[in-house]
Write a protein that holds these residues in place. Structure first.
Motif, short mmCIF file in Angstrom:
data_model
loop_
_atom_site.label_atom_id
_atom_site.label_comp_id
_atom_site.label_asym_id
_atom_site.label_seq_id
_atom_site.Cartn_x
_atom_site.Cartn_y
_atom_site.Cartn_z
N UNK A 129 0.84 -1.21 0.00
CA UNK A 129 0.00 0.00 0.00
C UNK A 129 0.87 1.25 0.00
N UNK A 130 1.91 1.28 0.83
CA UNK A 130 2.81 2.44 0.90
C UNK A 130 3.50 2.65 -0.45
N UNK A 131 4.01 1.57 -1.05
CA UNK A 131 4.70 1.68 -2.34
C UNK A 131 3.77 2.24 -3.41
N UNK A 132 2.53 1.76 -3.43
CA UNK A 132 1.58 2.23 -4.43
C UNK A 132 1.20 3.70 -4.20
N UNK A 133 1.04 4.09 -2.96
CA UNK A 133 0.73 5.50 -2.66
C UNK A 133 1.90 6.40 -3.05
N UNK A 134 3.12 5.98 -2.70
CA UNK A 134 4.29 6.78 -3.06
C UNK A 134 4.40 6.92 -4.57
N UNK A 135 4.19 5.84 -5.30
CA UNK A 135 4.26 5.88 -6.76
C UNK A 135 3.19 6.80 -7.35
N UNK A 136 2.01 6.84 -6.73
CA UNK A 136 0.96 7.72 -7.25
C UNK A 136 1.35 9.19 -7.10
N UNK A 137 2.05 9.52 -6.02
CA UNK A 137 2.50 10.90 -5.84
C UNK A 137 3.63 11.23 -6.81
N UNK A 138 4.54 10.27 -7.05
CA UNK A 138 5.60 10.47 -8.03
C UNK A 138 5.02 10.71 -9.41
N UNK A 139 3.99 9.94 -9.75
CA UNK A 139 3.34 10.08 -11.05
C UNK A 139 2.70 11.46 -11.18
N UNK A 140 2.06 11.94 -10.11
CA UNK A 140 1.43 13.26 -10.15
C UNK A 140 2.48 14.34 -10.35
#
Length: 94
Positions: free
Chosen positions: A35-46
């Motif tokens: 969950x943490x990895x996916x959330x971090x990746x979503x912010x990187x993508x933004x």
């Protein structure tokens, strides 16, 4: 993760939780780490998306500046052509 990290209790649809469990197993991570990895990746993508938009605007502005410069050069050339020969020589000295 550290003991000082914030803890949250959230509700997820069962299908979403099941998908996260499968992904965590495939990535050899805990459910929390997935969950943490996916959330971090979503912010990187933004952040990347914001950067891409800024770069696209820079490109558009650069193209417009190039068009204006070209038009100005054409107008200057026409204006110079309208000058007499002595005036053209005087202008070319500047």
């Amino acid at each position: 993760m550290h003991a000082s990290d914030a803890q949250m209790k959230i509700r997820l649809p069962a299908e979403l939780r099941d998908g996260i469990v499968v992904a965590a197993e495939a990535n050899k991570r805990s459910l929390n780490a997935e969950i943490v990895a996916r959330l971090e990746r979503s912010f990187d993508h933004a952040a990347q998306s914001d950067y891409d938009q800024r770069m696209m605007l820079v490109e558009i502005v650069s193209e417009q500046v190039a068009k204006v410069e070209k038009e100005m050069m054409l107008r200057m050339e026409k204006a110079i052509q309208g000058l007499s020969e002595p005036e053209q020589r005087e202008h070319s000295k500047k």
